[in-house]
Design a protein around this motif. Structure first.
Motif, PDB file in Angstrom:
ATOM      1  N   PHE A  64       0.976  -3.426 -12.217  1.00  0.00           N
ATOM      2  CA  PHE A  64      -0.272  -3.018 -11.585  1.00  0.00           C
ATOM      3  C   PHE A  64      -0.193  -3.092 -10.059  1.00  0.00           C
ATOM      4  N   TYR A  65       0.489  -4.078  -9.522  1.00  0.00           N
ATOM      5  CA  TYR A  65       0.514  -4.260  -8.071  1.00  0.00           C
ATOM      6  C   TYR A  65       1.046  -3.020  -7.350  1.00  0.00           C
ATOM      7  N   LYS A  66       1.867  -2.223  -8.020  1.00  0.00           N
ATOM      8  CA  LYS A  66       2.384  -0.997  -7.403  1.00  0.00           C
ATOM      9  C   LYS A  66       1.272   0.028  -7.189  1.00  0.00           C
ATOM     10  N   TYR A  67       0.297   0.041  -8.084  1.00  0.00           N
ATOM     11  CA  TYR A  67      -0.840   0.955  -7.953  1.00  0.00           C
ATOM     12  C   TYR A  67      -1.847   0.399  -6.948  1.00  0.00           C
ATOM     13  N   TYR A  68      -1.929  -0.918  -6.894  1.00  0.00           N
ATOM     14  CA  TYR A  68      -2.829  -1.560  -5.935  1.00  0.00           C
ATOM     15  C   TYR A  68      -2.325  -1.358  -4.502  1.00  0.00           C
ATOM     16  N   SER A  69      -1.019  -1.422  -4.323  1.00  0.00           N
ATOM     17  CA  SER A  69      -0.432  -1.304  -2.988  1.00  0.00           C
ATOM     18  C   SER A  69      -0.422   0.135  -2.486  1.00  0.00           C
ATOM     19  N   GLY A  70      -0.495   1.108  -3.395  1.00  0.00           N
ATOM     20  CA  GLY A  70      -0.388   2.501  -3.006  1.00  0.00           C
ATOM     21  C   GLY A  70       1.002   3.064  -3.218  1.00  0.00           C
ATOM     22  N   GLU A  71       1.925   2.223  -3.664  1.00  0.00           N
ATOM     23  CA  GLU A  71       3.280   2.706  -3.967  1.00  0.00           C
ATOM     24  C   GLU A  71       3.237   3.785  -5.039  1.00  0.00           C
ATOM     25  N   LYS A  72       2.333   3.599  -5.999  1.00  0.00           N
ATOM     26  CA  LYS A  72       2.123   4.588  -7.056  1.00  0.00           C
ATOM     27  C   LYS A  72       0.635   4.888  -7.162  1.00  0.00           C
ATOM     28  N   VAL A  73       0.303   6.046  -7.724  1.00  0.00           N
ATOM     29  CA  VAL A  73      -1.088   6.436  -7.939  1.00  0.00           C
ATOM     30  C   VAL A  73      -1.264   6.796  -9.401  1.00  0.00           C
ATOM     31  N   ALA A  74      -2.322   6.296 -10.011  1.00  0.00           N
ATOM     32  CA  ALA A  74      -2.609   6.622 -11.406  1.00  0.00           C
ATOM     33  C   ALA A  74      -2.719   8.133 -11.566  1.00  0.00           C
ATOM     34  N   PRO A  75      -1.985   8.735 -12.497  1.00  0.00           N
ATOM     35  CA  PRO A  75      -1.968  10.190 -12.632  1.00  0.00           C
ATOM     36  C   PRO A  75      -3.234  10.774 -13.239  1.00  0.00           C
ATOM     37  N   MET A  76      -4.130   9.931 -13.705  1.00  0.00           N
ATOM     38  CA  MET A  76      -5.387  10.396 -14.281  1.00  0.00           C
ATOM     39  C   MET A  76      -6.440   9.315 -14.081  1.00  0.00           C
ATOM     40  N   LEU A  77      -7.696   9.696 -14.093  1.00  0.00           N
ATOM     41  CA  LEU A  77      -8.777   8.723 -14.008  1.00  0.00           C
ATOM     42  C   LEU A  77      -8.652   7.733 -15.155  1.00  0.00           C
ATOM     43  N   THR A  78      -8.705   6.451 -14.834  1.00  0.00           N
ATOM     44  CA  THR A  78      -8.523   5.389 -15.820  1.00  0.00           C
ATOM     45  C   THR A  78      -9.712   4.429 -15.755  1.00  0.00           C
ATOM     46  N   LEU A  79     -10.333   4.190 -16.900  1.00  0.00           N
ATOM     47  CA  LEU A  79     -11.409   3.208 -17.030  1.00  0.00           C
ATOM     48  C   LEU A  79     -10.931   2.080 -17.923  1.00  0.00           C
ATOM     49  N   ALA A 348      -7.031  -8.643  -1.207  1.00  0.00           N
ATOM     50  CA  ALA A 348      -6.026  -9.694  -1.364  1.00  0.00           C
ATOM     51  C   ALA A 348      -4.672  -9.108  -0.995  1.00  0.00           C
ATOM     52  N   PRO A 349      -3.728  -9.942  -0.596  1.00  0.00           N
ATOM     53  CA  PRO A 349      -2.386  -9.445  -0.269  1.00  0.00           C
ATOM     54  C   PRO A 349      -1.682  -8.895  -1.494  1.00  0.00           C
ATOM     55  N   VAL A 350      -0.721  -8.021  -1.261  1.00  0.00           N
ATOM     56  CA  VAL A 350       0.028  -7.363  -2.334  1.00  0.00           C
ATOM     57  C   VAL A 350       1.336  -8.109  -2.587  1.00  0.00           C
ATOM     58  N   PHE A 351       1.682  -8.239  -3.804  1.00  0.00           N
ATOM     59  CA  PHE A 351       2.936  -8.878  -4.204  1.00  0.00           C
ATOM     60  C   PHE A 351       4.129  -8.208  -3.527  1.00  0.00           C
ATOM     61  N   ASP A 352       4.998  -9.031  -2.973  1.00  0.00           N
ATOM     62  CA  ASP A 352       6.227  -8.552  -2.342  1.00  0.00           C
ATOM     63  C   ASP A 352       7.409  -9.178  -3.061  1.00  0.00           C
ATOM     64  N   PRO A 353       8.186  -8.386  -3.800  1.00  0.00           N
ATOM     65  CA  PRO A 353       9.316  -8.955  -4.559  1.00  0.00           C
ATOM     66  C   PRO A 353      10.317  -9.687  -3.691  1.00  0.00           C
ATOM     67  N   GLN A 354      10.332  -9.402  -2.393  1.00  0.00           N
ATOM     68  CA  GLN A 354      11.295 -10.043  -1.510  1.00  0.00           C
ATOM     69  C   GLN A 354      10.845 -11.427  -1.046  1.00  0.00           C
ATOM     70  N   GLN A 355       9.584 -11.770  -1.331  1.00  0.00           N
ATOM     71  CA  GLN A 355       9.063 -13.050  -0.860  1.00  0.00           C
ATOM     72  C   GLN A 355       8.511 -13.892  -2.012  1.00  0.00           C
ATOM     73  N   ALA A 356       9.104 -13.767  -3.153  1.00  0.00           N
ATOM     74  CA  ALA A 356       8.597 -14.487  -4.324  1.00  0.00           C
ATOM     75  C   ALA A 356       8.890 -15.976  -4.226  1.00  0.00           C
ATOM     76  N   MET A 357       8.038 -16.760  -4.867  1.00  0.00           N
ATOM     77  CA  MET A 357       8.283 -18.187  -4.979  1.00  0.00           C
ATOM     78  C   MET A 357       7.997 -18.616  -6.417  1.00  0.00           C
ATOM     79  N   LYS A 358       8.407 -19.783  -6.774  1.00  0.00           N
ATOM     80  CA  LYS A 358       8.132 -20.285  -8.111  1.00  0.00           C
ATOM     81  C   LYS A 358       6.637 -20.426  -8.293  1.00  0.00           C
ATOM     82  N   ILE A 359       6.156 -20.031  -9.473  1.00  0.00           N
ATOM     83  CA  ILE A 359       4.715 -19.961  -9.702  1.00  0.00           C
ATOM     84  C   ILE A 359       4.049 -21.314  -9.525  1.00  0.00           C
ATOM     85  N   ARG A 360       4.752 -22.388  -9.797  1.00  0.00           N
ATOM     86  CA  ARG A 360       4.134 -23.711  -9.649  1.00  0.00           C
ATOM     87  C   ARG A 360       3.844 -24.048  -8.188  1.00  0.00           C
TER      88      ARG A 360
END
Length: 515
Positions: A64-79, A348-360
């Motif tokens: 989902f974060y890819k659609y939130y960031s604008g990297e991808k766009v949903a190809p159809m209206l989604t509810l 909220a900020p968008v997930f960056d795979p290059q700056q990941a940390m352990k979830i804990r």
């Protein structure tokens, strides 16, 4: 109108859209709308993951974060509606609905919208007796308890939906309406899911409030998910004026529950629904629903104390069926333009795979007042339950009077409440993924990495002779580790911090189901 219906999305947006596009190409059709029936998992970053009620091994960023960031766009209206595995902190920003990213719209706690002439209703969450009469008291950051209670449906949304009188084309809920299995092939259901047998025989499988809404609203279609199995049913409602006559002239609801997004599972269905108008394919508010929201705003409660909804016999208003005067007032408030604005904004900020940390090591998020909700509440003149300045207190109605319009709550729920007492909820029963399911998922992931669309079996159909047909897709999960980003500007400035009902069915092992 071609409508695609998805069961539990579980964050696999890329796979779902890939499946739809494969079907479009194969069947030479164009899907106009996607409906997701919960467990959508609109996870923007690792802090959102910490607000999702799942076992740690399932804390996956997904796509989902890819659609939130604008990297991808949903190809159809989604509810979509909410389920019991969600980034609940994000959905809590939009109690009346709103865009979670461009072209993807969340329907809020409960609500009705219009798409191209279709009236579509939704009820987010699952039913749990102990929280049903409470207000929306949960605040971010959540505790382990409120992380689960936040997705339990409340009597306020059910009360509001029951006052809808104009016909609904589609209704969505995450858990099934109780008793729906009596209107389909229950023998086949029990063969596939034998652990459901006891609750079916006691008529305790599913949501009592959803059952009441089913027979009150009588929508043309009702879609659900949650139990991870495809199940069609046809409900022939009794005539309002002739209780004994179930024959011709009575309203029919076509019900369909779907599976979760995994290979060789029936998780997606494309349905052709006739449009009765030439309305453009755009998302609009529903005037009747807006009028109900406005007239019942005083019933909103943001404390955990129980509150009965108004009922006949009280001196105050108890029937909120929309009047012509109220509809006219709504028309005036919106200047006759009910199109939902494209006013999505990142909060909220968008997930960056290059700056990941352990979830804990990830911090819990702080509360956020979403500008979409603020604008909507100001325009309609209603309360934002997330507004830190909201100190609303409502005098509860008498609790010991019998309300003939309330949901009947069965005694067996008392046992559920006992299991929730003490330090927290029993995740191993209520909201966990079974061991056998996790083993199946591990096997599926290995099997899927070498598959392609060519191996997909997909079929387009409508509610005709073959009531529903399977659509299966080979899916894979990302190998990326969750990463963390740093900025959180909009939500951290000037804002104060602010079980699934059928537990017993998870006491037995099931080879497929992650609730």
């Amino acid at each position: 109108m071609k409508v695609a219906v998805e069961g539990c999305a579980h964050g696999d947006l890329e796979k779902i859209y890939d499946t739809i596009q494969f079907i479009e190409k194969r069947e030479n059709i164009k899907v106009d709308l996607l409906l997701c029936c919960g467990d959508f998992q609109a996870v923007r970053n690792q802090s959102d993951l910490k607000c999702m009620a799942v076992p740690p091994k399932y804390l996956d960023m997904c796509s989902f974060y890819k659609y939130y960031s604008g990297e991808k766009v949903a190809p159809m209206l989604t509810l979509f509606i909410g389920g019991n595995h969600e980034a609940s902190n994000y959905l809590a920003e939009l109690p009346y609905g709103g865009w979670v990213c461009p072209n993807i719209y969340y329907m809020g706690y409960g609500g009705v919208v219009n798409v191209g002439g279709l009236r579509i209703g939704g009820l987010s969450g699952i039913y749990k007796k102990r929280d049903y009469h409470r207000g929306h008291f949960e605040k971010v950051p959540f505790s382990e308890d409120t992380k689960r209670s936040v997705y339990h449906i409340r009597n306020l949304e059910v009360f509001r939906l029951k006052h809808m009188k104009q016909p609904l084309d589609i209704m969505m809920s995450h858990d099934w309406p109780r008793g729906i299995y009596h209107h389909g092939n229950v023998q086949q259901l029990v063969r596939k899911k034998p652990f459901m047998k006891d609750e079916i025989e006691r008529n305790q499988l599913g949501s009592a409030p959803a059952e009441e809404l089913l027979h009150s609203l009588k929508p043309s279609y009702w879609f659900s998910a949650h139990l991870h199995i495809k199940f069609p049913a046809v409900v022939q409602h009794k005539d309002d004026n002739e209780e004994e006559n179930e024959g011709k002239g009575s309203k029919v609801t076509k019900f369909l529950a779907l599976d979760k997004c995994l290979p060789h599972r029936d998780f997606l269905q494309v349905i052709d629904i006739a449009k009765e108008t030439d309305s453009p394919l755009e998302l609009s508010y529903d005037a009747e629903w807006l009028a109900i929201l406005k007239s019942t705003n005083h019933l909103l409660r943001t404390t955990p104390q129980p509150l009965n909804m108004p009922f006949p016999g009280l001196q105050q208003r108890w029937d909120f069926t929309v009047t012509e005067e109220e509809l006219s007032a709504i028309q005036k408030d919106f200047n006759g333009d009910f199109k939902i604005p494209n006013n999505f904004v990142k909060t909220a900020p968008v997930f960056d795979p290059q700056q990941a940390m352990k979830i804990r090591n990830v911090k819990l998020p702080t509360a956020c007042v979403n500008p979409q909700t603020t604008s909507f509440c100001e325009l309609l003149g209603i309360t934002d339950p997330n507004n830190p300045n909201n100190s609303q207190q409502i005098e509860p109605l008498p609790e010991k009077l019998d309300n003939p319009d309330e949901i009947s709550l069965d005694d067996h729920d008392e046992e559920d409440d006992e299991s929730d007492s003490g330090t927290g909820y029993d995740d191993t029963i209520d909201d966990s993924i079974s061991q056998e399911d996790s083993q199946e998922d591990d096997v599926s992931e290995q099997r899927l990495k070498s598959t392609s669309e060519d191996s997909t079996e997909a079929k387009f159909s409508d509610f005709s002779d073959e009531l529903f047909s399977p659509i299966q897709i080979e899916t894979s999960q990302s190998d990326e580790s969750p990463k963390r980003t740093q900025m959180d500007e909009q939500c951290q400035k000037g804002v104060k911090k602010f079980k699934r009902r059928n537990q017993s069915i998870y006491e037995k092992k099931d080879d497929t189901d992650d609730e």
